[in-house]
Design a protein around this motif. Structure first.
Motif, PDB file in Angstrom:
ATOM      1  N   TYR A   1       0.708  -1.661   0.164  1.00 27.91           N
ATOM      2  CA  TYR A   1       0.047   0.067   0.312  1.00 27.91           C
ATOM      3  C   TYR A   1       1.010   1.175  -0.306  1.00 27.91           C
ATOM      4  CZ  TYR A   1      -4.105  -2.280   1.154  1.00 27.91           C
ATOM      5  OH  TYR A   1      -5.073  -4.146   1.026  1.00 27.91           O
ATOM      6  N   HIS A   2       2.449   0.665   0.158  1.00 24.41           N
ATOM      7  CA  HIS A   2       3.434   1.935   0.507  1.00 24.41           C
ATOM      8  C   HIS A   2       3.347   2.858  -0.658  1.00 24.41           C
ATOM      9  CE1 HIS A   2       6.260   4.704   2.200  1.00 24.41           C
ATOM     10  NE2 HIS A   2       6.740   4.165   1.136  1.00 24.41           N
ATOM     11  N   LEU A   3       3.263   4.328  -1.248  1.00 24.16           N
ATOM     12  CA  LEU A   3       3.399   5.021  -2.131  1.00 24.16           C
ATOM     13  C   LEU A   3       1.870   5.117  -3.429  1.00 24.16           C
ATOM     14  CD1 LEU A   3       6.892   4.757  -2.559  1.00 24.16           C
ATOM     15  CD2 LEU A   3       6.005   6.815  -1.421  1.00 24.16           C
ATOM     16  N   MET A   4       1.181   3.652  -2.361  1.00 23.83           N
ATOM     17  CA  MET A   4      -0.272   3.838  -4.135  1.00 23.83           C
ATOM     18  C   MET A   4      -0.791   5.039  -4.282  1.00 23.83           C
ATOM     19  SD  MET A   4      -3.153   1.375  -3.857  1.00 23.83           S
ATOM     20  CE  MET A   4      -2.232  -0.184  -4.461  1.00 23.83           C
ATOM     21  N   GLU A   5      -0.843   5.034  -5.893  1.00 30.78           N
ATOM     22  CA  GLU A   5      -1.673   6.732  -5.832  1.00 30.78           C
ATOM     23  C   GLU A   5      -2.492   5.736  -7.311  1.00 30.78           C
ATOM     24  OE1 GLU A   5       0.296   9.772  -7.365  1.00 30.78           O
ATOM     25  OE2 GLU A   5       1.380   9.979  -6.065  1.00 30.78           O
ATOM     26  N   ILE A   6      -4.111   6.025  -7.110  1.00 30.47           N
ATOM     27  CA  ILE A   6      -4.526   5.312  -7.454  1.00 30.47           C
ATOM     28  C   ILE A   6      -5.280   7.265  -8.736  1.00 30.47           C
ATOM     29  CG2 ILE A   6      -6.906   4.460  -8.328  1.00 30.47           C
ATOM     30  CD1 ILE A   6      -6.212   2.717  -5.565  1.00 30.47           C
ATOM     31  N   VAL A   7      -5.576   7.151  -9.649  1.00 24.13           N
ATOM     32  CA  VAL A   7      -5.606   8.716 -10.129  1.00 24.13           C
ATOM     33  C   VAL A   7      -6.799   8.321 -11.344  1.00 24.13           C
ATOM     34  CG1 VAL A   7      -5.358  10.663 -11.137  1.00 24.13           C
ATOM     35  CG2 VAL A   7      -3.881  10.009  -9.448  1.00 24.13           C
ATOM     36  N   PRO A   8      -7.956   9.348 -11.187  1.00 20.31           N
ATOM     37  CA  PRO A   8      -8.840   8.608 -12.676  1.00 20.31           C
ATOM     38  C   PRO A   8      -8.461  10.006 -13.499  1.00 20.31           C
ATOM     39  CG  PRO A   8      -9.863   9.536 -10.783  1.00 20.31           C
ATOM     40  CD  PRO A   8      -8.537   9.557 -10.031  1.00 20.31           C
TER      41      PRO A   8
END
Length: 141
Positions: free
Chosen positions: A119-126
């Protein structure tokens, strides 16, 4: 077709940023990029199909669960997957259709061994305006 992704420099693990016109395409691209790193970018034929239905409490857990399940498929069935299509049925569920083949030492080069998804540094960008969707995922190798 090669997924749209880039490797981001990281000291110990592998960090992938993958793009798509939609979040579903970005999820598929990061999964395909993971398998390409497993076989050091050798070609993967579409011989077997795997269909997965994945649930998560939120979008981060959904992405981690999806990629973790693909690592389990690779480890338990010795499959490498080259084409992945993702349908996000909600923020909490996806259905993935994946095609690939058994890992073949005569055909595939040995690449990285993926142990886990972080989960570390995870990004989810639409997607936004002209910018595509993207996801950033750190993998423990």
């Amino acid at each position: 077709m090669k997924p749209d992704y880039e490797l981001i420099e990281h000291t110990a693990d592998i960090f992938i940023k993958a793009y798509g016109q939609t979040l579903a395409e970005a999820y598929a691209a990061v999964a395909e990029a993971m398998f390409l790193q497993m076989v050091d970018e050798t070609e993967i034929a579409e011989i077997e199909e795997v269909v997965l239905t994945i649930d998560g409490l939120d979008s981060e857990q959904l992405l981690v669960s999806f990629l973790s399940e693909l690592i389990v498929v690779h480890e338990t069935r010795n499959l490498v997957l080259g084409r992945i299509e993702v349908q996000l049925t909600s923020d909490h569920q996806l259905i993935a259709r994946c095609w690939g083949e058994k890992f073949d030492e005569q055909k595939h080069r040995h690449g990285l061994m993926f142990k886990a998804v972080s989960y570390h540094l995870m990004e989810i960008v639409p997607p936004s305006g002209d910018s595509p969707a993207y996801v950033k995922v750190l993998f423990d190798i």
